[in-house]
Design an enzyme around this catalytic site. Structure first.
Site, mmCIF file in Angstrom:
data_model
loop_
_atom_site.group_PDB
_atom_site.id
_atom_site.type_symbol
_atom_site.label_atom_id
_atom_site.label_comp_id
_atom_site.label_asym_id
_atom_site.label_seq_id
_atom_site.Cartn_x
_atom_site.Cartn_y
_atom_site.Cartn_z
ATOM 1 N N GLY A 154 -7.837 9.515 9.541
ATOM 2 C CA GLY A 154 -7.960 9.697 10.785
ATOM 3 C C GLY A 154 -9.367 10.719 11.305
ATOM 4 O O GLY A 154 -9.382 10.738 12.510
ATOM 5 N N LYS A 189 0.892 -1.127 0.020
ATOM 6 C CA LYS A 189 0.122 -0.123 0.081
ATOM 7 C C LYS A 189 1.080 1.302 0.084
ATOM 8 O O LYS A 189 1.696 1.279 0.735
ATOM 9 C CB LYS A 189 -0.884 -0.084 1.225
ATOM 10 C CG LYS A 189 -1.572 1.114 1.266
ATOM 11 C CD LYS A 189 -2.458 1.575 2.529
ATOM 12 C CE LYS A 189 -2.611 3.091 2.648
ATOM 13 N NZ LYS A 189 -3.465 3.421 3.802
ATOM 14 N N THR A 231 -8.726 3.759 11.969
ATOM 15 C CA THR A 231 -9.038 4.638 13.249
ATOM 16 C C THR A 231 -10.752 4.169 13.773
ATOM 17 O O THR A 231 -10.786 4.184 15.015
ATOM 18 C CB THR A 231 -8.955 6.195 12.883
ATOM 19 O OG1 THR A 231 -7.615 6.322 12.092
ATOM 20 C CG2 THR A 231 -9.105 6.968 14.052
ATOM 21 N N ALA A 250 -9.278 5.372 4.027
ATOM 22 C CA ALA A 250 -9.164 6.529 4.894
ATOM 23 C C ALA A 250 -10.272 7.298 5.053
ATOM 24 O O ALA A 250 -10.977 7.752 4.040
ATOM 25 C CB ALA A 250 -7.794 7.370 4.695
ATOM 26 N N GLY A 251 -10.695 7.895 6.269
ATOM 27 C CA GLY A 251 -11.665 9.044 6.404
ATOM 28 C C GLY A 251 -12.850 8.560 6.999
ATOM 29 O O GLY A 251 -13.762 9.194 7.072
HETATM 30 C C1 LIG Z 1 -3.689 2.038 8.490
HETATM 31 C C2 LIG Z 1 -3.730 2.985 7.116
HETATM 32 O O1 LIG Z 1 -3.288 2.420 6.344
HETATM 33 C C3 LIG Z 1 -4.181 4.393 7.340
HETATM 34 O O2 LIG Z 1 -3.097 5.043 6.828
HETATM 35 C C4 LIG Z 1 -5.271 4.218 6.388
HETATM 36 O O3 LIG Z 1 -5.284 5.140 5.460
HETATM 37 C C5 LIG Z 1 -6.613 4.344 7.317
HETATM 38 O O4 LIG Z 1 -7.114 5.715 7.463
HETATM 39 P P1 LIG Z 1 -8.241 5.630 8.621
HETATM 40 O O5 LIG Z 1 -7.407 5.507 9.804
HETATM 41 O O6 LIG Z 1 -8.645 7.122 8.532
HETATM 42 O O7 LIG Z 1 -9.275 4.781 8.393
#
Ligand SMILES: CC(=O)[C@@H](O)[C@H](O)COP(=O)(O)O
Length: 259
Positions: free
Chosen positions: A159, A98, A209, A186-187
């Site tokens: 996050g 990733k 997160t 993410a998000g």
């Molecule tokens: C664990 C990881 O790869 C993070 O960088 C990912 O982008 C998840 O983001 P969130 O924590 O916002 O779900």
């Protein structure tokens, strides 16, 4: 059959889970199991390799029986990301990575220029790259040209838990690349955000997160697993289009009349 594959590897769970910031290794392990996730992402840089209790972190991850998607979280330059990916390949013995190249320290917005450059270097070197990108169509095209066969646009900054900040852009990306596996990464803050992305036709969700920082991470992991399945089923069942005019859902023909 409703199949999903990444670089020729067939996947049954459409939830990819991050492994950072859990209250304990036990909670992490239980959350992964409860979620049904088959792929976990691990940061080579963030994890020191040893947990506080002396337990080997990699041993814990391997014990989960999941496929590992190493990530280059926290890398801010092409060189840093490429070197981290190469080290991760040695440690985990997988060509998957990733790829994160962060361009802005406040929003953690991907640097799409650096991302394309790093993706090309790594693809040419035999890596199977999962790029963490914005929902930009041109960047997506360039990442595909660089050799990526999966794209991972953000829902919102890492996050934040804000959900899908730009539904129009995500919908456009889906429409432009109907055959490319697309993962919202993410998000995501709530199961309903994940379901919404799946209803847009996204293939999978990567999140961390929202589960690791939930009051009950195991319960939340389970809820996300269900929401993602529900969203996928809803997409496949073809939702109705919203409309302006009301339309009675109860037939008016044959209605009994009184008086
Ligand atoms: C664990 C990881 O790869 C993070 O960088 C990912 O982008 C998840 O983001 P969130 O924590 O916002 O779900």
């Amino acid at each position: 059959m409703d199949k999903l594959s990444f670089y020729g590897t067939e996947i049954s769970s459409r939830l990819l889970l991050g492994t950072a910031q859990y209250p304990s290794p036990q909670v992490l392990a239980e959350a992964v199991r409860a979620s049904g996730a088959e792929i976990v992402t691990v940061s080579l840089r963030r994890e020191s390799g040893r947990l506080r209790e002396g337990q080997d972190f990699w041993g814990l991850i391997q014990g989960l029986g999941c496929k590992v998607l190493p990530n280059t979280a926290g890398c801010h330059s092409v060189q840093e990301a490429v070197t981290t990916a190469q080290m991760a390949r040695e440690v985990f013995g997988t060509p998957w990575v990733k790829l994160e190249v962060i361009g802005d320290a406040d929003t953690l917005q991907p640097d799409v220029f650096g991302l394309v450059e790093a993706a090309k270097i790594l693809s040419d070197d035999g890596f199977q790259v999962f790029p963490y990108t914005t929902a930009d169509l041109v960047a997506a095209e360039k990442l595909l040209e660089a050799g990526c066969q999966v794209l991972m646009p953000w829902g919102a900054p890492i996050g934040t838990g804000m959900g899908l900040n730009d539904v129009y852009a995500l919908r456009s990306l889906r429409a432009h690349f109907p055959d490319v596996p697309l993962v919202v990464d993410a998000g995501i803050g709530r199961p309903s955000h994940a379901a919404e992305a799946m209803e847009l036709g996204y293939d999978a969700i990567l999140l961390n997160t929202a589960v690791s920082k939930a009051g009950d991470p195991v319960g939340m992991a389970r809820a996300f697993g269900k929401a993602i399945e529900a969203g996928r089923e809803g997409f496949l069942a073809v939702p109705i289009e919203p409309r302006d005019m009301a339309a009675p859902s109860t037939p008016v023909f044959g209605r009994a009349t009184f008086g």
